[in-house]
Design a protein around this motif. Sequence first.
Motif, PDB file in Angstrom:
ATOM      1  N   GLY A 194      -8.939 -10.831   7.803  1.00 35.33           N
ATOM      2  CA  GLY A 194      -9.293 -10.648   6.402  1.00 35.33           C
ATOM      3  C   GLY A 194      -8.786 -11.788   5.542  1.00 35.33           C
ATOM      4  O   GLY A 194      -7.840 -12.491   5.905  1.00 35.33           O
ATOM      5  N   ILE A 195      -9.451 -11.986   4.417  1.00 34.23           N
ATOM      6  CA  ILE A 195      -9.002 -12.921   3.390  1.00 34.23           C
ATOM      7  C   ILE A 195      -8.492 -12.079   2.225  1.00 34.23           C
ATOM      8  O   ILE A 195      -9.200 -11.192   1.733  1.00 34.23           O
ATOM      9  N   LEU A 196      -7.248 -12.324   1.821  1.00 29.03           N
ATOM     10  CA  LEU A 196      -6.572 -11.458   0.857  1.00 29.03           C
ATOM     11  C   LEU A 196      -6.827 -11.856  -0.592  1.00 29.03           C
ATOM     12  O   LEU A 196      -7.114 -13.011  -0.897  1.00 29.03           O
ATOM     13  N   ARG A 197      -6.687 -10.863  -1.465  1.00 34.65           N
ATOM     14  CA  ARG A 197      -6.744 -11.107  -2.910  1.00 34.65           C
ATOM     15  C   ARG A 197      -5.420 -11.700  -3.397  1.00 34.65           C
ATOM     16  O   ARG A 197      -5.383 -12.482  -4.333  1.00 34.65           O
ATOM     17  N   TYR A 198      -4.340 -11.270  -2.757  1.00 33.97           N
ATOM     18  CA  TYR A 198      -3.007 -11.752  -3.108  1.00 33.97           C
ATOM     19  C   TYR A 198      -2.119 -11.613  -1.876  1.00 33.97           C
ATOM     20  O   TYR A 198      -2.397 -10.827  -0.974  1.00 33.97           O
ATOM     21  N   SER A 199      -1.057 -12.389  -1.846  1.00 31.40           N
ATOM     22  CA  SER A 199      -0.168 -12.374  -0.686  1.00 31.40           C
ATOM     23  C   SER A 199       0.664 -11.092  -0.664  1.00 31.40           C
ATOM     24  O   SER A 199       1.154 -10.640  -1.699  1.00 31.40           O
ATOM     25  N   THR A 200       0.813 -10.512   0.529  1.00 32.74           N
ATOM     26  CA  THR A 200       1.579  -9.268   0.657  1.00 32.74           C
ATOM     27  C   THR A 200       2.767  -9.403   1.603  1.00 32.74           C
ATOM     28  O   THR A 200       3.634  -8.535   1.635  1.00 32.74           O
ATOM     29  N   GLY A 201       2.778 -10.451   2.403  1.00 35.16           N
ATOM     30  CA  GLY A 201       3.847 -10.602   3.378  1.00 35.16           C
ATOM     31  C   GLY A 201       3.682  -9.717   4.600  1.00 35.16           C
ATOM     32  O   GLY A 201       4.560  -9.656   5.459  1.00 35.16           O
ATOM     33  N   VAL A 202       2.538  -9.014   4.692  1.00 40.42           N
ATOM     34  CA  VAL A 202       2.283  -8.137   5.842  1.00 40.42           C
ATOM     35  C   VAL A 202       1.504  -8.907   6.905  1.00 40.42           C
ATOM     36  O   VAL A 202       0.476  -9.495   6.588  1.00 40.42           O
TER      37      VAL A 202
END
Length: 202
Positions: A194-202
């Motif tokens: 997936g390409i994220l909307r914002y970084s989550t660190g997961v």
Amino acid sequence: ELFVPERGDLDGILVGGPSPTKDEFLDGDYLHHELQDQVLGKFDVAYTDESGLYDLVDKAEDALADAEVMKDKQEMEEFFKELNQGDLATYGFEPTRKNLVMGSVDRLLLSEDLRKDVVVYDCGDAEAFEFVDQREDTPEHTCDDGSTAEVVEREDAIEHLMNIADQRGTETKFISTDFEKGEQLKSAFGGVAGILRYSTGV
């Protein structure tokens, strides 16, 4: 002018008709210049009724397939750029699913050759998941407390992930394996990314 405001939603334009007519249409000032760039090709079609439309789509099959692969390549180029230089890429079933549940995935990338199931287990106060080949028997799962989990359900992985994506407003893209990075999505990343909307660190 009719389609200009919606040009971002167009995947491409096919132009069909008798030889001189379609050429005159494209060479003339009939198509807005911003739409000209989205013409995938021109094709000889004898009829102008509904049967002509079917004929046009049949003749444009290769052009449509090439256009789809080009879009897939763009998605994977962005994914690899984020993977190598940024922090907006996620891959593998568990991390991608967690990001989906958080609502942080902008686009879910699934291999069109993904043939996996998700087994959901009940571990008392939490659910656990296994990502298994569709030909495999349902495996046992041991919970964190050492107990054997009860199977809640087993479903197709694509349906499982798309259901979460739909609930979170995430767009799902199916990626062809007809090019190198598309094949890598399947072989190196388990067919799920997936390409994220914002970084989550997961």
